[in-house]
Design a protein around this motif. Structure first.
Motif, mmCIF file in Angstrom:
data_model
loop_
_atom_site.group_PDB
_atom_site.id
_atom_site.type_symbol
_atom_site.label_atom_id
_atom_site.label_comp_id
_atom_site.label_asym_id
_atom_site.label_seq_id
_atom_site.Cartn_x
_atom_site.Cartn_y
_atom_site.Cartn_z
ATOM 1 N N MET A 75 0.839 -1.175 0.000
ATOM 2 C CA MET A 75 0.000 0.000 0.000
ATOM 3 C C MET A 75 0.884 1.238 0.000
ATOM 4 S SD MET A 75 -2.895 1.266 2.675
ATOM 5 C CE MET A 75 -4.268 0.465 1.900
ATOM 6 N N SER A 76 0.455 2.218 -0.758
ATOM 7 C CA SER A 76 1.212 3.455 -0.867
ATOM 8 C C SER A 76 1.242 4.193 0.473
ATOM 9 C CB SER A 76 0.559 4.341 -1.924
ATOM 10 O OG SER A 76 1.207 5.576 -1.976
ATOM 11 N N ASN A 77 2.331 4.888 0.707
ATOM 12 C CA ASN A 77 2.508 5.627 1.953
ATOM 13 C C ASN A 77 1.489 6.752 2.085
ATOM 14 O OD1 ASN A 77 3.796 5.991 4.390
ATOM 15 N ND2 ASN A 77 5.313 7.391 3.537
ATOM 16 N N LYS A 78 0.958 7.223 0.954
ATOM 17 C CA LYS A 78 -0.007 8.318 1.015
ATOM 18 C C LYS A 78 -1.342 7.877 1.617
ATOM 19 C CE LYS A 78 -1.788 7.912 -3.676
ATOM 20 N NZ LYS A 78 -1.929 8.568 -4.960
ATOM 21 N N TYR A 79 -1.614 6.587 1.616
ATOM 22 C CA TYR A 79 -2.865 6.079 2.200
ATOM 23 C C TYR A 79 -2.699 5.625 3.641
ATOM 24 C CZ TYR A 79 -4.590 6.327 -2.539
ATOM 25 O OH TYR A 79 -4.960 6.783 -3.775
ATOM 26 N N ILE A 101 -13.877 10.814 3.477
ATOM 27 C CA ILE A 101 -13.348 12.173 3.616
ATOM 28 C C ILE A 101 -11.840 12.175 3.430
ATOM 29 C CG2 ILE A 101 -12.931 14.018 5.298
ATOM 30 C CD1 ILE A 101 -15.809 13.532 6.315
ATOM 31 N N LEU A 102 -11.155 11.257 4.071
ATOM 32 C CA LEU A 102 -9.686 11.226 3.964
ATOM 33 C C LEU A 102 -9.215 10.877 2.559
ATOM 34 C CD1 LEU A 102 -8.592 9.730 7.363
ATOM 35 C CD2 LEU A 102 -8.269 12.047 6.533
ATOM 36 N N LEU A 103 -9.895 9.945 1.897
ATOM 37 C CA LEU A 103 -9.498 9.603 0.533
ATOM 38 C C LEU A 103 -9.664 10.804 -0.401
ATOM 39 C CD1 LEU A 103 -10.942 5.992 0.172
ATOM 40 C CD2 LEU A 103 -8.537 6.662 0.341
ATOM 41 N N ILE A 104 -10.739 11.552 -0.220
ATOM 42 C CA ILE A 104 -10.956 12.745 -1.039
ATOM 43 C C ILE A 104 -9.907 13.810 -0.715
ATOM 44 C CG2 ILE A 104 -12.549 14.656 -1.513
ATOM 45 C CD1 ILE A 104 -14.841 12.585 -1.190
ATOM 46 N N VAL A 105 -9.629 13.991 0.573
ATOM 47 C CA VAL A 105 -8.615 14.974 0.975
ATOM 48 C C VAL A 105 -7.251 14.601 0.396
ATOM 49 C CG1 VAL A 105 -7.290 15.777 2.978
ATOM 50 C CG2 VAL A 105 -9.783 15.849 3.030
ATOM 51 N N ILE A 146 -4.791 17.423 9.580
ATOM 52 C CA ILE A 146 -3.710 18.361 9.929
ATOM 53 C C ILE A 146 -2.358 17.728 9.645
ATOM 54 C CG2 ILE A 146 -2.569 19.495 11.879
ATOM 55 C CD1 ILE A 146 -5.403 20.020 13.008
ATOM 56 N N ARG A 147 -2.214 16.460 9.993
ATOM 57 C CA ARG A 147 -0.944 15.767 9.746
ATOM 58 C C ARG A 147 -0.677 15.636 8.244
ATOM 59 N NH1 ARG A 147 -0.929 10.451 12.496
ATOM 60 N NH2 ARG A 147 1.236 10.394 11.830
ATOM 61 N N ILE A 148 -1.728 15.412 7.464
ATOM 62 C CA ILE A 148 -1.568 15.337 6.009
ATOM 63 C C ILE A 148 -1.071 16.686 5.481
ATOM 64 C CG2 ILE A 148 -2.836 15.182 3.814
ATOM 65 C CD1 ILE A 148 -4.622 13.061 5.151
ATOM 66 N N LEU A 149 -1.656 17.748 5.963
ATOM 67 C CA LEU A 149 -1.256 19.090 5.505
ATOM 68 C C LEU A 149 0.147 19.455 5.951
ATOM 69 C CD1 LEU A 149 -4.539 21.099 6.038
ATOM 70 C CD2 LEU A 149 -3.361 20.693 3.871
ATOM 71 N N ASN A 150 0.552 19.026 7.124
ATOM 72 C CA ASN A 150 1.872 19.379 7.658
ATOM 73 C C ASN A 150 3.014 18.569 7.055
ATOM 74 O OD1 ASN A 150 0.999 21.441 9.273
ATOM 75 N ND2 ASN A 150 0.707 20.135 11.068
ATOM 76 N N LYS A 151 2.712 17.522 6.317
ATOM 77 C CA LYS A 151 3.774 16.704 5.724
ATOM 78 C C LYS A 151 4.572 17.477 4.678
ATOM 79 C CE LYS A 151 2.220 12.032 6.490
ATOM 80 N NZ LYS A 151 1.745 10.806 5.890
ATOM 81 N N ASN A 152 3.964 18.456 4.054
ATOM 82 C CA ASN A 152 4.666 19.217 3.023
ATOM 83 C C ASN A 152 5.556 20.304 3.573
ATOM 84 O OD1 ASN A 152 3.675 17.721 0.989
ATOM 85 N ND2 ASN A 152 2.302 19.260 0.165
#
Length: 131
Positions: A1-5, A56-60, A124-130
């Motif tokens: 599985m991809s790390n993005k999921y 929601i998370l998959l769409i985000v 928030i964690r998804i957004l902060n990864k960048n």
């Protein structure tokens, strides 16, 4: 599985832990009989909110790939839609004047708030990864 999921797996794991704690609370406080009268069972609530959270998370995650500046607005829009659907499900419980419905109202709101918190933290964690 991809790390993005990975956030989806985190939500699943946190939901499972919360579900086990929730069920244990009813079991160890000898209030299992209260849940028998619930309109929506505890597993059904958790399944509904888990499915909503995963969607929601998959769409985000998809929106983040295309345009990271739209992630926040997308999350808020999807959360509002989830709140509307949750209110529609909760409406019959709120309309009841039966005092026996009070534990079910509390159960519903606690479950809703817990999943909202999990979704928000993971987003928030998804957004902060960048950064």
């Amino acid at each position: 599985m991809s790390n993005k999921y990975k956030p989806v797996l985190e939500v699943f794991f946190l939901s499972l832990v919360a579900f086990l704690i929730h069920k244990s609370f009813f079991f160890f406080t000898n209030k299992v009989s209260i849940t028998d009268g619930f309109r929506y069972s505890v597993p059904a609530l958790y399944l509904f909110f888990l499915i909503c959270s995963v969607i929601i998370l998959l769409i985000v995650i998809k929106i983040k790939e295309k345009n990271i500046n739209s992630v926040g607005q997308t999350f808020l829009l999807l959360t509002c839609i989830k709140m509307i659907v949750a209110y529609i499900l909760l409406h019959p419980i709120l309309q009841s004047t039966n005092q026996l419905m009070t534990p079910e109202k509390t159960n519903f709101f606690i479950t809703f708030a817990m999943f909202l918190t999990i979704e928000t933290v993971v987003t928030i964690r998804i957004l902060n990864k960048n950064q």
